[in-house]
Write a protein that holds these residues in place. Structure first.
Motif, PDB file in Angstrom:
ATOM      1  N   ALA A 115       3.865   2.689   3.004  1.00  0.00           N
ATOM      2  CA  ALA A 115       5.268   2.668   2.320  1.00  0.00           C
ATOM      3  C   ALA A 115       5.722   3.842   2.869  1.00  0.00           C
ATOM      4  O   ALA A 115       6.447   4.064   2.943  1.00  0.00           O
ATOM      5  N   HIS A 116       4.741   5.021   2.516  1.00  0.00           N
ATOM      6  CA  HIS A 116       5.854   6.751   3.241  1.00  0.00           C
ATOM      7  C   HIS A 116       6.302   6.536   4.145  1.00  0.00           C
ATOM      8  O   HIS A 116       7.082   6.985   4.804  1.00  0.00           O
ATOM      9  N   ILE A 117       4.920   6.230   5.395  1.00  0.00           N
ATOM     10  CA  ILE A 117       5.013   6.087   6.801  1.00  0.00           C
ATOM     11  C   ILE A 117       6.909   4.717   6.424  1.00  0.00           C
ATOM     12  O   ILE A 117       7.716   5.356   7.600  1.00  0.00           O
ATOM     13  N   ASN A 170       1.252  -1.257  -0.155  1.00  0.00           N
ATOM     14  CA  ASN A 170      -0.230   0.078  -0.077  1.00  0.00           C
ATOM     15  C   ASN A 170       0.983   1.313  -0.028  1.00  0.00           C
ATOM     16  O   ASN A 170       1.867   1.291   0.745  1.00  0.00           O
ATOM     17  N   HIS A 171       0.673   2.380  -0.996  1.00  0.00           N
ATOM     18  CA  HIS A 171       2.086   3.176  -1.254  1.00  0.00           C
ATOM     19  C   HIS A 171       1.572   3.902  -0.692  1.00  0.00           C
ATOM     20  O   HIS A 171       2.657   4.744  -0.305  1.00  0.00           O
ATOM     21  N   MET A 172       0.565   4.394   0.758  1.00  0.00           N
ATOM     22  CA  MET A 172       0.966   4.975   1.615  1.00  0.00           C
ATOM     23  C   MET A 172       0.938   4.887   3.257  1.00  0.00           C
ATOM     24  O   MET A 172       1.540   5.610   3.859  1.00  0.00           O
ATOM     25  N   THR A 195       9.189  11.956  -1.711  1.00  0.00           N
ATOM     26  CA  THR A 195       8.699  12.466  -2.990  1.00  0.00           C
ATOM     27  C   THR A 195       8.071  10.399  -3.397  1.00  0.00           C
ATOM     28  O   THR A 195       9.070   9.729  -2.429  1.00  0.00           O
ATOM     29  N   ASP A 196       7.629   9.963  -4.168  1.00  0.00           N
ATOM     30  CA  ASP A 196       7.345   8.616  -4.112  1.00  0.00           C
ATOM     31  C   ASP A 196       9.137   7.573  -4.829  1.00  0.00           C
ATOM     32  O   ASP A 196       9.707   8.475  -5.481  1.00  0.00           O
ATOM     33  N   ASN A 197       9.212   6.835  -4.670  1.00  0.00           N
ATOM     34  CA  ASN A 197      10.569   5.628  -4.544  1.00  0.00           C
ATOM     35  C   ASN A 197       9.771   4.490  -4.548  1.00  0.00           C
ATOM     36  O   ASN A 197       9.808   4.666  -3.771  1.00  0.00           O
TER      37      ASN A 197
HETATM   38 ZN    ZN Z   1       3.313   9.650  -2.423  1.00  0.00          ZN
END
Ligand code: ZN
Ligand code: KG4
Length: 333
Positions: free
Chosen positions: A115-117, A111-113, A302-304
């Motif tokens: 993953a940010h965490i 899950n992208h969100m 940012t997205d990675n």
């Molecule tokens: Zn993002």
């Protein structure tokens, strides 16, 4: 000793990224950004997915080469399944399925969100649990409480626009390029927050940024009527004022969350966590309140795919694998 080597793919929006993580050590994290959206004033979904298709092979080869790893050494393929743009996600998910099938190795959805965490767990010092993270990006503004890498509770979120969206939409009114967050940040450093914009009065840990957007719109309209060059003459001060109110709004809720949950391990994540005003405010608040603050390095904001890789690493340890009929999703936490 057998190694755990993850090849992770991120393609949820307009960045194509592949990372290689071996035994929790990040070996490469290649990001290819689609600068062509700049002139178009926003991400065009159809264009974004086509660009992912063009770039994904090259980005993967670059990530493997930089890590000095061959596909044969990879233990599992990780991929962002959502939330994000459907067409963009489909490119990454299909590609990941193909690789997993070809190599006969597990597929891990991320899950992208989340993953940010979990980007906070790539490099030491790692946050201790329970941990609170404010995730602020172009599409989301969330406060999350974590008991472990797998147990996350959404305790606050925006009711309308995301913080990054507010930066981008206000940037557009000021004639700035898309995405405008980093440009507003830079201009704000040359200005003073001398214009008063309202902080939305929303109960609990929720946010609202659409009122701010409207307030700035009417303010600019009135001032430009009096002086056609108002924006040009006051750009830095307008940016400083907008950034000031967004940072204050975010910090207000983060303080409330920390107090309510009685937690002092506090982090920020997502594209807007690159904001210098927010980073400074978190540092100062942490000193004042005895928090331990976790501020991600800029490349993890940012997205990675590095954040996808670390999330998958935890899942790999739990043998939490996905089926090959995995479907991407556009929304959901
Ligand atoms: Zn993002
Ligand atoms: O997490 P992210 O890369 O993509 C999404 O998943 O949305 O976040 C992108 C957002 C954009 O709205 C961009 O304007 C904002 O992050 N952003 C910033 C800064 N750098 C990027 N906002 C404020 N200050 C910055 N320095």
């Amino acid at each position: 000793m057998t190694h755990t080597t993850i090849l992770a793919i991120e393609s949820s929006c307009d960045d194509t990224s592949v990372a290689i993580l071996k035994d929790r050590k990040l070996l490469s994290n290649i990001v290819s950004s689609q600068w062509n959206h700049k002139d178009l004033g926003g991400v065009i979904p159809e264009l974004a997915s086509r660009k992912h298709l063009e770039q994904i092979d090259v980005v993967m080869e670059a990530a493997l080469a930089k890590a000095n790893i061959s596909l044969e050494e990879v233990s599992a393929i990780a991929v962002t399944a959502g939330p994000g743009l459907l067409g963009s996600l489909l490119v990454g998910v299909s590609y990941a399925k193909g690789l997993a099938l070809r190599q006969s190795i597990p597929l891990i959805q991320v899950n992208h969100m989340h993953a940010h965490i979990l980007a906070h767990f790539i490099d030491e010092p790692y946050p201790a649990f329970p941990f609170i993270c404010l995730t602020v990006s172009g599409g989301h503004t969330q406060i999350v409480r974590l008991e472990s890498p797998f147990e996350m509770e959404l305790i606050g979120q925006t009711r309308d626009d995301a913080a990054g969206e507010a930066f981008d939409k206000i940037g557009k009114m000021l004639g700035l390029e898309y995405p405008s967050g980093a440009i507003i940040d830079r201009l704000a450093q040359e200005g003073k927050p001398r214009f008063d914009f309202p902080i939305a009065d929303i109960p609990n840990l929720d946010f609202s940024f659409s009122g701010l957007k409207t307030a700035v719109k009417y303010f600019l309209r009135a001032e430009v009527k009096k002086d056609a060059d108002f924006i040009q003459k006051n750009k830095a001060d307008i940016c400083a004022s907008v950034q000031d109110v967004i940072v204050k709004t975010l910090m207000q809720k983060l303080i409330l969350a920390a107090e309510r949950e009685n937690i002092k391990e506090i982090g920020i994540a997502g594209g807007v966590s690159a904001n210098s005003g927010l980073r400074k405010a978190l540092e100062e608040t942490a000193q004042l309140r005895g928090w331990k603050a976790y501020i991600p390095q800029i490349s993890y904001t940012t997205d990675n795919a590095a954040m996808i890789a670390i999330s998958a690493f935890f899942k790999f340890q739990n043998s939490d694998f996905s089926d090959l009929d995995l479907k991407p999703f556009t929304r959901g936490f």
